[in-house]
Design a protein around this motif. Structure first.
Motif, PDB file in Angstrom:
ATOM      1  N   GLN A  89       0.829  -1.199   0.000  1.00  0.00           N
ATOM      2  CA  GLN A  89       0.000   0.000   0.000  1.00  0.00           C
ATOM      3  C   GLN A  89       0.869   1.257   0.000  1.00  0.00           C
ATOM      4  O   GLN A  89       2.018   1.234   0.473  1.00  0.00           O
ATOM      5  CB  GLN A  89      -0.930   0.010   1.211  1.00  0.00           C
ATOM      6  N   ALA A  90       0.310   2.335  -0.486  1.00  0.00           N
ATOM      7  CA  ALA A  90       1.019   3.611  -0.459  1.00  0.00           C
ATOM      8  C   ALA A  90       1.453   3.928   0.974  1.00  0.00           C
ATOM      9  O   ALA A  90       0.684   3.726   1.928  1.00  0.00           O
ATOM     10  CB  ALA A  90       0.135   4.716  -1.002  1.00  0.00           C
ATOM     11  N   LYS A 118       5.020   5.315  -3.159  1.00  0.00           N
ATOM     12  CA  LYS A 118       3.908   6.014  -3.811  1.00  0.00           C
ATOM     13  C   LYS A 118       3.438   5.189  -5.014  1.00  0.00           C
ATOM     14  O   LYS A 118       4.219   4.422  -5.583  1.00  0.00           O
ATOM     15  CB  LYS A 118       4.377   7.389  -4.287  1.00  0.00           C
ATOM     16  N   PRO A 119       2.200   5.386  -5.434  1.00  0.00           N
ATOM     17  CA  PRO A 119       1.723   4.648  -6.618  1.00  0.00           C
ATOM     18  C   PRO A 119       2.607   4.866  -7.837  1.00  0.00           C
ATOM     19  O   PRO A 119       2.769   3.944  -8.652  1.00  0.00           O
ATOM     20  CB  PRO A 119       0.322   5.214  -6.818  1.00  0.00           C
ATOM     21  N   GLU A 120       3.206   6.034  -7.955  1.00  0.00           N
ATOM     22  CA  GLU A 120       4.059   6.311  -9.108  1.00  0.00           C
ATOM     23  C   GLU A 120       5.394   5.570  -9.049  1.00  0.00           C
ATOM     24  O   GLU A 120       6.166   5.626 -10.011  1.00  0.00           O
ATOM     25  CB  GLU A 120       4.307   7.819  -9.267  1.00  0.00           C
ATOM     26  N   THR A 171       5.369   2.394  -8.863  1.00  0.00           N
ATOM     27  CA  THR A 171       5.031   1.108  -9.471  1.00  0.00           C
ATOM     28  C   THR A 171       5.796   0.906 -10.770  1.00  0.00           C
ATOM     29  O   THR A 171       5.759   1.754 -11.664  1.00  0.00           O
ATOM     30  CB  THR A 171       3.516   1.021  -9.739  1.00  0.00           C
ATOM     31  N   THR A 191       4.528  -3.112  -7.012  1.00  0.00           N
ATOM     32  CA  THR A 191       3.221  -2.505  -7.240  1.00  0.00           C
ATOM     33  C   THR A 191       2.777  -1.807  -5.964  1.00  0.00           C
ATOM     34  O   THR A 191       2.718  -2.432  -4.903  1.00  0.00           O
ATOM     35  CB  THR A 191       2.188  -3.555  -7.652  1.00  0.00           C
ATOM     36  N   VAL A 192       2.490  -0.524  -6.088  1.00  0.00           N
ATOM     37  CA  VAL A 192       2.063   0.272  -4.944  1.00  0.00           C
ATOM     38  C   VAL A 192       0.617   0.688  -5.169  1.00  0.00           C
ATOM     39  O   VAL A 192       0.309   1.394  -6.131  1.00  0.00           O
ATOM     40  CB  VAL A 192       2.960   1.511  -4.755  1.00  0.00           C
ATOM     41  N   SER A 193      -0.248   0.262  -4.292  1.00  0.00           N
ATOM     42  CA  SER A 193      -1.667   0.584  -4.428  1.00  0.00           C
ATOM     43  C   SER A 193      -2.004   1.849  -3.645  1.00  0.00           C
ATOM     44  O   SER A 193      -1.406   2.129  -2.601  1.00  0.00           O
ATOM     45  CB  SER A 193      -2.520  -0.577  -3.931  1.00  0.00           C
ATOM     46  N   SER A 194      -2.965   2.585  -4.150  1.00  0.00           N
ATOM     47  CA  SER A 194      -3.347   3.855  -3.503  1.00  0.00           C
ATOM     48  C   SER A 194      -4.458   3.645  -2.486  1.00  0.00           C
ATOM     49  O   SER A 194      -5.030   2.585  -2.374  1.00  0.00           O
ATOM     50  CB  SER A 194      -3.796   4.858  -4.559  1.00  0.00           C
TER      51      SER A 194
END
Length: 116
Positions: free
Chosen positions: A12-13, A86-88, A90, A113-116
């Motif tokens: 997660q973020a 951060k999601p960015e 990913t 993979t970073v989820s928001s």
């Protein structure tokens, strides 16, 4: 030198991951090492690098203060500690090695993979 990257995953973020890159070479200490990443539809970009001695580290601006590159010559391994993800962030992350100007050995990549 052969490189094997690991440690990616889904987070997660705000979370953290530590990537590892194990090198096959007994002369690991002679190599400067780097981490790169490639997001879907984008070109591969530099993330961080560390000199053969570990004395000089460089980071892309967007990860400064959040990512830390390090190396353990006894284990022939380079690490990328990633905090406050951060999601960015990913992307598929690749480690690379060089003894001259250009990186000429690449690992297989590990997905982050970073989820928001």
């Amino acid at each position: 030198v052969q490189l094997q990257a690991s440690g990616g995953g889904l987070v997660q973020a705000g979370g953290s991951l530590r990537l590892s890159c194990a090198a096959s070479a007994r002369t690991f200490s002679a190599y400067a090492m780097g981490w790169f990443r490639q997001a879907p539809g984008k070109e591969r970009e530099f993330v961080a690098s560390i000199t053969w001695s570990g004395g000089i580290k460089n980071y892309r601006d967007s990860v400064k203060g959040r990512f830390t590159i390090s190396r353990d010559s006894a284990k022939s391994t380079v690490y990328l500690q990633m905090n406050s993800l951060k999601p960015e962030d990913t992307a598929v992350y690749y480690c690379a090695a060089r003894r001259s100007v250009e990186y000429d050995s690449w690992g297989q990549g590990t997905q982050v993979t970073v989820s928001s």
